[in-house]
Write an enzyme that holds these catalytic residues in place. Structure first.
Site, PDB file in Angstrom:
ATOM      1  N   ASN A   1      35.821  23.989  -6.034  1.00 20.63           N
ATOM      2  CA  ASN A   1      37.452  23.155  -6.166  1.00 20.63           C
ATOM      3  C   ASN A   1      36.397  21.603  -6.683  1.00 20.63           C
ATOM      4  O   ASN A   1      37.275  20.316  -6.457  1.00 20.63           O
ATOM      5  CB  ASN A   1      36.335  22.541  -4.493  1.00 20.63           C
ATOM      6  CG  ASN A   1      34.701  21.895  -4.509  1.00 20.63           C
ATOM      7  OD1 ASN A   1      33.470  22.795  -5.301  1.00 20.63           O
ATOM      8  ND2 ASN A   1      33.805  20.726  -3.849  1.00 20.63           N
TER       9      ASN A   1
ATOM     10  N   ASP B   1       7.569  -1.975  11.168  1.00 28.94           N
ATOM     11  CA  ASP B   1       6.258  -0.722  11.151  1.00 28.94           C
ATOM     12  C   ASP B   1       5.648  -0.085  11.915  1.00 28.94           C
ATOM     13  O   ASP B   1       4.944   0.860  11.501  1.00 28.94           O
ATOM     14  CB  ASP B   1       6.055  -1.188   9.567  1.00 28.94           C
ATOM     15  CG  ASP B   1       4.829  -2.068  10.467  1.00 28.94           C
ATOM     16  OD1 ASP B   1       4.741  -2.327  11.422  1.00 28.94           O
ATOM     17  OD2 ASP B   1       3.279  -1.874   9.217  1.00 28.94           O
TER      18      ASP B   1
ATOM     19  N   LYS C   1       8.861  -1.682   3.370  1.00 32.32           N
ATOM     20  CA  LYS C   1       8.349  -0.475   3.602  1.00 32.32           C
ATOM     21  C   LYS C   1       9.351  -0.533   4.862  1.00 32.32           C
ATOM     22  O   LYS C   1       9.008   1.356   5.210  1.00 32.32           O
ATOM     23  CB  LYS C   1       6.883  -1.673   4.256  1.00 32.32           C
ATOM     24  CG  LYS C   1       5.960  -0.636   5.272  1.00 32.32           C
ATOM     25  CD  LYS C   1       4.990  -0.665   5.313  1.00 32.32           C
ATOM     26  CE  LYS C   1       4.273  -1.562   6.026  1.00 32.32           C
ATOM     27  NZ  LYS C   1       3.477  -2.148   6.444  1.00 32.32           N
TER      28      LYS C   1
ATOM     29  N   GLY D   1       2.517 -14.107   5.308  1.00 34.07           N
ATOM     30  CA  GLY D   1       1.777 -13.617   6.599  1.00 34.07           C
ATOM     31  C   GLY D   1       3.161 -13.460   8.169  1.00 34.07           C
ATOM     32  O   GLY D   1       3.803 -14.197   8.304  1.00 34.07           O
TER      33      GLY D   1
ATOM     34  N   GLU E   1      -8.828  -9.893  12.806  1.00 33.35           N
ATOM     35  CA  GLU E   1      -7.771  -9.537  12.266  1.00 33.35           C
ATOM     36  C   GLU E   1      -8.489  -8.453  11.289  1.00 33.35           C
ATOM     37  O   GLU E   1     -10.097  -9.485  11.503  1.00 33.35           O
ATOM     38  CB  GLU E   1      -7.100  -9.989  11.432  1.00 33.35           C
ATOM     39  CG  GLU E   1      -6.182 -10.108  11.651  1.00 33.35           C
ATOM     40  CD  GLU E   1      -4.984  -9.501  12.159  1.00 33.35           C
ATOM     41  OE1 GLU E   1      -4.521  -8.691  11.341  1.00 33.35           O
ATOM     42  OE2 GLU E   1      -4.156  -9.561  13.344  1.00 33.35           O
TER      43      GLU E   1
ATOM     44  N   ARG F   1       1.158  -1.301   0.291  1.00 31.32           N
ATOM     45  CA  ARG F   1      -0.135   0.128   0.127  1.00 31.32           C
ATOM     46  C   ARG F   1       0.889   1.464  -0.328  1.00 31.32           C
ATOM     47  O   ARG F   1       0.631   2.228  -0.021  1.00 31.32           O
ATOM     48  CB  ARG F   1      -0.981  -0.218   1.514  1.00 31.32           C
ATOM     49  CG  ARG F   1      -1.939  -0.893   1.238  1.00 31.32           C
ATOM     50  CD  ARG F   1      -3.057  -1.076   1.916  1.00 31.32           C
ATOM     51  NE  ARG F   1      -3.528   0.220   2.812  1.00 31.32           N
ATOM     52  CZ  ARG F   1      -4.510   0.569   3.860  1.00 31.32           C
ATOM     53  NH1 ARG F   1      -3.852  -0.206   5.032  1.00 31.32           N
ATOM     54  NH2 ARG F   1      -4.726   0.942   3.660  1.00 31.32           N
TER      55      ARG F   1
HETATM   56  C1  UD1 Z   1      -0.390  -6.121  12.097  1.00 35.99           C
HETATM   57  C2  UD1 Z   1      -1.332  -7.511  12.757  1.00 35.99           C
HETATM   58  C3  UD1 Z   1      -1.963  -6.861  13.483  1.00 35.99           C
HETATM   59  C4  UD1 Z   1      -1.889  -5.695  14.316  1.00 35.99           C
HETATM   60  C5  UD1 Z   1      -1.114  -5.013  13.773  1.00 35.99           C
HETATM   61  C6  UD1 Z   1      -0.623  -3.322  14.275  1.00 35.99           C
HETATM   62  C7  UD1 Z   1      -1.185  -9.519  11.919  1.00 35.99           C
HETATM   63  C8  UD1 Z   1      -1.682 -11.163  11.462  1.00 35.99           C
HETATM   64  N1  UD1 Z   1      -1.608  -8.363  11.823  1.00 35.99           N
HETATM   65  O1  UD1 Z   1      -1.219  -5.948  10.915  1.00 35.99           O
HETATM   66  O2  UD1 Z   1      -3.280  -7.069  14.243  1.00 35.99           O
HETATM   67  O3  UD1 Z   1      -3.207  -4.523  14.538  1.00 35.99           O
HETATM   68  O4  UD1 Z   1      -0.233  -5.324  12.404  1.00 35.99           O
HETATM   69  O5  UD1 Z   1       0.520  -2.509  13.439  1.00 35.99           O
HETATM   70  O6  UD1 Z   1       0.240  -9.787  12.659  1.00 35.99           O
HETATM   71  N2  UD1 Z   1       5.877  -9.161   8.141  1.00 35.99           N
HETATM   72  C9  UD1 Z   1       6.795 -10.026   7.589  1.00 35.99           C
HETATM   73  N3  UD1 Z   1       6.283 -11.128   6.577  1.00 35.99           N
HETATM   74  C10 UD1 Z   1       5.028 -10.944   5.912  1.00 35.99           C
HETATM   75  C11 UD1 Z   1       4.439 -10.177   6.576  1.00 35.99           C
HETATM   76  C12 UD1 Z   1       4.374  -9.379   7.425  1.00 35.99           C
HETATM   77  O7  UD1 Z   1       7.821  -9.615   8.156  1.00 35.99           O
HETATM   78  O8  UD1 Z   1       4.637 -12.005   5.543  1.00 35.99           O
HETATM   79  C13 UD1 Z   1       6.161  -8.078   8.408  1.00 35.99           C
HETATM   80  C14 UD1 Z   1       5.830  -6.497   7.930  1.00 35.99           C
HETATM   81  O9  UD1 Z   1       7.364  -6.431   7.047  1.00 35.99           O
HETATM   82  C15 UD1 Z   1       5.736  -5.530   9.070  1.00 35.99           C
HETATM   83  C16 UD1 Z   1       5.766  -6.290  10.163  1.00 35.99           C
HETATM   84  O10 UD1 Z   1       5.181  -7.479   9.772  1.00 35.99           O
HETATM   85  O11 UD1 Z   1       7.168  -5.025   9.834  1.00 35.99           O
HETATM   86  C17 UD1 Z   1       3.778  -5.840  10.291  1.00 35.99           C
HETATM   87  O12 UD1 Z   1       2.535  -6.587   8.704  1.00 35.99           O
HETATM   88  P1  UD1 Z   1       2.014  -6.182   8.153  1.00 35.99           P
HETATM   89  O13 UD1 Z   1       1.877  -7.027   6.958  1.00 35.99           O
HETATM   90  O14 UD1 Z   1       2.099  -4.312   8.242  1.00 35.99           O
HETATM   91  O15 UD1 Z   1       0.234  -6.111   9.161  1.00 35.99           O
HETATM   92  P2  UD1 Z   1      -1.081  -5.523   9.469  1.00 35.99           P
HETATM   93  O16 UD1 Z   1      -1.974  -6.133   8.976  1.00 35.99           O
HETATM   94  O17 UD1 Z   1      -0.414  -4.029   9.477  1.00 35.99           O
HETATM   95 CA    CA Z   2       1.283  -2.542   9.655  1.00 37.37          CA
END
Ligand code: UD1
Ligand code: CA
Length: 458
Positions: A377, A113, A30, A88, A163, A23
């Site tokens: 320079n 993040d 990110k 995930g 979620e 996104r």
């Molecule tokens: C996630 C949480 C959500 C929480 C929110 C808080 C899950 C399923 N959901 O959602 O409950 O409220 O964060 O900000 O955990 N990442 C990986 N590999 C992957 C997917 C993600 O390393 O396969 C890392 C991303 O780089 C990121 C973090 O995990 O830093 C969170 O992933 P993101 O996809 O942003 O999760 P959210 O949908 O925000």
């Molecule tokens: Ca996030």
């Protein structure tokens, strides 16, 4: 160690940073987007380090070499683990299995993040494990919970996290959300994480499902809370800007509390590593890019931009000055309007007051550089040094063609192009001599007037 003392519990902090963040619509991962001039995940790593909770394991995506370098720079002891496919947050955690296989006593999971989490909050979450919890979730009250996992409670007890995409309408109304920061007992962790499936709206392995599983197993689940500003996550450019705004406000409050005057705080922007000593004054509309230190009593005047620069006590910079990396401004020196300094030291009491570019140079103590002076320079291939001695006086509009050196106390005449070294206390003139034609201006005027009249007739 006495026989009765128990060993300090070992802790592993897993930081998830492999996600693509689609996104953001960016070529950059990110977590490499910046807040306060530091990538998001850099803030998380610094907080983990400051919390001093143990070693860190960072989960990165394939080909994220910049991220690997960043991790190495901030936490040399951290290990990086590659998650080949992004399936995930639970799948990401499994990528760090090599780091948790030997069952450390405690495992913390943090998201790369959500950059503003404080070391104290991390310690608070960990302390709940030490007090007997099996799993701790750091929650927060969201002004707008959209997109976050919701904490589902039965009475006071946390029983699951749902979620956004899988939540029912009543569940969507819940405002207590998952920050993403969790803590687990090391002996149970591996089992919990491998029990997580991907039967959900996104077909992903959600780490948040560990909560429902832990509840079903009768484990002790607890929540800790933090204010939203501290734990809000970044999925969009809008959220990135919102977190930047929080970061800047915190930085402003912190520097003012430490004795710095900001005349219009809302217009001054800081980096994660800006260092200002007490009694510095910062006028409106100033940007501190990374790597700036300013000593006591210096004044940074309006509309200046500083990066990788050191400003010594009592110096004045600006208005409208630009200090680039390697600028070193000595005590009580003056850098004035529309002056750019790069990789140069301006020694104590020296003045570069107007419209100048000083790059790859030294300006000796108390030297005076006249308006419009430029160090040449760069020859298109290499950078060369200009050396200006103490007490030298560089006349206005000088062109100093480097490499060149001007001795202590020397003068260069205004408008000179200086291509050769000037000895100490000498006067150098590098311009053509002025000549004068008496009455010539009046003659030219008469001729031009006649020509104009002739044209108007014809
Ligand atoms: C996630 C949480 C959500 C929480 C929110 C808080 C899950 C399923 N959901 O959602 O409950 O409220 O964060 O900000 O955990 N990442 C990986 N590999 C992957 C997917 C993600 O390393 O396969 C890392 C991303 O780089 C990121 C973090 O995990 O830093 C969170 O992933 P993101 O996809 O942003 O999760 P959210 O949908 O925000
Ligand atoms: Ca996030």
């Amino acid at each position: 160690m006495s026989a009765s003392s128990s060993p300090v519990p070992s802790t592993l902090a897993i930081v998830l940073a492999a996600g693509l963040g689609t996104r953001m619509k960016s070529d950059r991962p990110k977590v490499m987007h910046e807040v306060g001039g530091l990538p998001l995940v850099g803030h998380v790593l610094k907080a983990v380090q400051a919390a001093d909770v143990g070693r860190a394991a960072v989960v990165i995506g394939p080909g994220m070499e910049d991220l690997e370098k960043l991790v190495e720079g901030i936490s040399p002891s951290a290990s990086c683990h590659i998650q080949e496919e992004r399936l995930g947050t639970a799948h990401a955690v499994r990528a760090a299995e090599a780091a948790y296989r030997d069952a450390p006593d405690h495992i913390l999971v943090l998201l790369g993040d959500a950059p503003l989490v404080s070391p104290e909050t991390i310690q608070r979450v960990k302390a709940r494990l030490e007090d007997g919890a099996d799993v701790v979730v750091l929650g927060f009250e969201a002004a707008d919970p959209f997109g976050y996992g919701r904490l589902i409670k039965e009475g006071e007890r946390l029983v699951a996290i749902r979620e956004e995409r899988d939540a029912s309408n009543p569940e969507k109304a819940i405002t207590l959300c998952n920050s993403g920061i969790m803590a687990f007992r090391g002996t149970q962790f591996s089992d919990l994480v491998s029990a997580i499936g991907n039967e959900n709206a996104k077909g992903e392995f959600y780490l948040t499902d560990a909560i429902g599983i832990a509840h079903a197993r009768g484990l002790r689940l607890e929540t800790e809370t933090a204010p939203e500003w501290e734990v809000q996550g970044i999925n969009t450019r809008g959220q990135l800007a919102a977190v930047e705004a929080v970061f800047q406000n915190l930085a402003r409050e912190r520097v003012m509390a430490s004795g710095v005057s900001l005349i219009a705080p809302e217009t001054v922007f800081f980096s994660h590593d800006t260092r200002l000593e007490p009694d510095v004054t910062v006028e409106p509309n100033v940007v501190f890019a990374p790597g700036v230190a300013v000593e006591a009593g210096a004044r940074i005047r309006a509309f200046s931009h500083l990066e990788g620069a050191h400003v010594a006590a009592g110096a004045t910079v600006g208005p409208y000055a630009r200090l680039r990396p390697g600028a070193r401004i000595g005590e009580t020196a003056h850098i004035g309007n529309f002056v750019e300094i790069k990789n140069a030291s301006i020694e104590a009491g020296a003045k570069v007051n107007h419209l100048s570019y000083i790059g790859d140079a030294r300006v000796g103590a108390k030297a005076n550089v006249g308006a419009g002076t430029i160090t040449c320079n760069y020859d298109g291939f290499l950078k060369h040094h200009t050396d200006i001695g103490a007490g030298a006086f560089i006349g206005s509009n000088a062109t100093l063609v480097a490499p060149v050196s001007i001795g202590d106390g020397a003068y260069t005449a205004a408008g000179s192009v200086i291509t050769e070294d000037v000895a100490a206390d000498a006067l150098a003139l590098g311009r053509s001599r002025q000549s004068e034609k008496p009455g010539r201006a009046a003659k030219i005027r008469d001729r031009l007037a006649r020509e104009k009249k002739a044209r108007q007739k014809g």
